[in-house]
Design an enzyme around this catalytic site. Structure first.
Site, PDB file in Angstrom:
ATOM      1  N   TYR A  84     -13.372  -3.847  11.729  1.00  0.00           N
ATOM      2  CA  TYR A  84     -11.874  -3.237  10.978  1.00  0.00           C
ATOM      3  C   TYR A  84     -11.644  -3.424  12.399  1.00  0.00           C
ATOM      4  O   TYR A  84     -10.059  -3.794  12.586  1.00  0.00           O
ATOM      5  CB  TYR A  84     -12.412  -1.909  10.891  1.00  0.00           C
ATOM      6  CG  TYR A  84     -10.446  -1.049  10.752  1.00  0.00           C
ATOM      7  CD1 TYR A  84      -9.949  -1.101   9.744  1.00  0.00           C
ATOM      8  CD2 TYR A  84     -10.701  -0.127  11.934  1.00  0.00           C
ATOM      9  CE1 TYR A  84      -8.793  -0.344   9.421  1.00  0.00           C
ATOM     10  CE2 TYR A  84      -9.300   0.840  11.551  1.00  0.00           C
ATOM     11  CZ  TYR A  84      -8.789   0.504  10.875  1.00  0.00           C
ATOM     12  OH  TYR A  84      -7.647   1.327  10.489  1.00  0.00           O
ATOM     13  N   ILE A 132       0.112   7.240   4.773  1.00  0.00           N
ATOM     14  CA  ILE A 132       1.771   7.244   5.180  1.00  0.00           C
ATOM     15  C   ILE A 132       2.704   5.929   4.754  1.00  0.00           C
ATOM     16  O   ILE A 132       4.016   5.877   4.762  1.00  0.00           O
ATOM     17  CB  ILE A 132       1.435   7.091   7.044  1.00  0.00           C
ATOM     18  CG1 ILE A 132       0.588   5.105   6.717  1.00  0.00           C
ATOM     19  CG2 ILE A 132       0.798   8.216   7.652  1.00  0.00           C
ATOM     20  CD1 ILE A 132       0.333   4.634   8.268  1.00  0.00           C
ATOM     21  N   GLY A 177       1.289  -0.982  -0.033  1.00  0.00           N
ATOM     22  CA  GLY A 177       0.008   0.352  -0.190  1.00  0.00           C
ATOM     23  C   GLY A 177       0.910   1.642  -0.005  1.00  0.00           C
ATOM     24  O   GLY A 177       0.010   2.300   1.009  1.00  0.00           O
ATOM     25  N   ALA A 178       1.847   1.317  -1.211  1.00  0.00           N
ATOM     26  CA  ALA A 178       2.981   2.495  -1.008  1.00  0.00           C
ATOM     27  C   ALA A 178       2.820   3.177  -1.743  1.00  0.00           C
ATOM     28  O   ALA A 178       3.447   4.211  -1.960  1.00  0.00           O
ATOM     29  CB  ALA A 178       4.148   1.745  -1.081  1.00  0.00           C
TER      30      ALA A 178
END
Length: 298
Positions: free
Chosen positions: A181, A32, A27-28
């Site tokens: 979640y 963040i 998830g780059a």
């Protein structure tokens, strides 16, 4: 900016270099994850961006190479909601890379409407926990070979919102986006502690963390009133740069060489919920995760 960062993150900053080290970050291409790439690339690491959307990843990669002055950033496709994609990505890494020194399991989805992954897992549990669990399993031999190496699981204070429902892990009997979640993030912390025990003496250490409440795309699924509330509280939330600091701390801080299995927040060890310390539940969750993924992980 600096004073705010210090307010959130203690007086932490570090000149540690990562030349000749290889880092994978899931998830780059946004939030963040992207700021973590930026920082570690500036330290000289070879960074592999593992992203679902290669087009967005490519745009982010170009920007990050320019900004960091590091040309050694690559983007590979990884869809954590599909075990076939995870296996294909891991196969590529195991074939092409001589070493992986830091694996940062950063990608996540938050409070989305009910849906299932390609393999039939509830989406948040499937991506946030099972996807990273499988990825770590498939890369573990390479991480061991590259020791000393680190695995970093981006969890959340939201782990206090849920419990592990072993008898309804896919939330089929009832679905609350918030509870699901919370369950996925609690799973991250429990499995960090289990993995740390299993890896004692291997030279591979494992950490989980809460990045802080960060203004990021994770909020896209929230209802309008909640989005307005998030804006009202935005002075107390972190920028993505501040949000990335604890991940970076866990990746580079030399003091953590002899620590493993802990949970961190604001660049320091932090308290997690009582449920997150339940060894019996951690073991049951570990066994269930292996069973769901069809893997044997001793």
């Amino acid at each position: 900016m600096h004073s705010i960062r210090n307010f959130f993150c203690g007086q932490w900053s570090s000149s540690v270099r990562l030349d000749n080290k290889t880092v994978i970050i899931t998830g780059a291409n946004t939030g963040i994850g992207k700021e973590t790439v930026r920082d570690l690339a500036k330290r000289g690491a070879r960074v592999i961006m593992a992203c679902r959307d290669l087009e967005k990843a490519e745009a982010a990669r170009k920007e990050l190479m320019e900004d960091s002055g590091n040309q050694n950033i690559v983007a590979n496709k990884l869809d954590l909601s599909d075990t076939k994609s995870i296996r294909a990505f891991a196969e590529l890494i195991n074939k092409e890379e001589k070493q992986v020194n830091i694996l940062i399991n950063n990608a996540g989805i938050m409070m989305c409407p009910y849906s299932k992954t390609a393999d039939g897992f509830e989406m948040q549990f499937g991506v946030n926990h099972l996807g990273h669990f499988l990825l770590t399993y498939l890369l573990l031999d390479l991480l061991k070979k590259s020791a000393p190496s680190r695995i970093i699981n981006v969890a959340s204070v939201a782990h206090t919102w849920g419990s592990i429902h072993l008898d309804d892990i896919n939330s089929e009997k009832g679905y609350s986006p918030r509870r699901a979640y919370g369950q996925s993030k609690l799973a991250n912390i429990l499995c960090t502690r289990s993995l740390a025990k299993r890896l004692q003496g291997s030279g591979v250490t494992v950490y989980s963390l809460h990045p802080g409440v960060v203004q990021s795309e994770l909020f896209r699924n929230l209802s309008k009133p909640v989005q307005i509330a998030v804006k009202v509280f935005s002075p107390f939330t972190k920028t993505t740069i501040q949000g990335a600091q604890t991940t970076i701390y866990c990746a580079v801080e030399p003091k953590l060489d002899n620590e493993s299995g802990g949970y961190y927040s604001d660049c320091a060890a932090a308290l997690c919920s009582r449920e997150a310390l339940d060894d019996e539940m951690a073991q049951k969750l570990w066994e269930l995760s292996c069973q769901m993924l069809g893997i044997t992980w001793d």
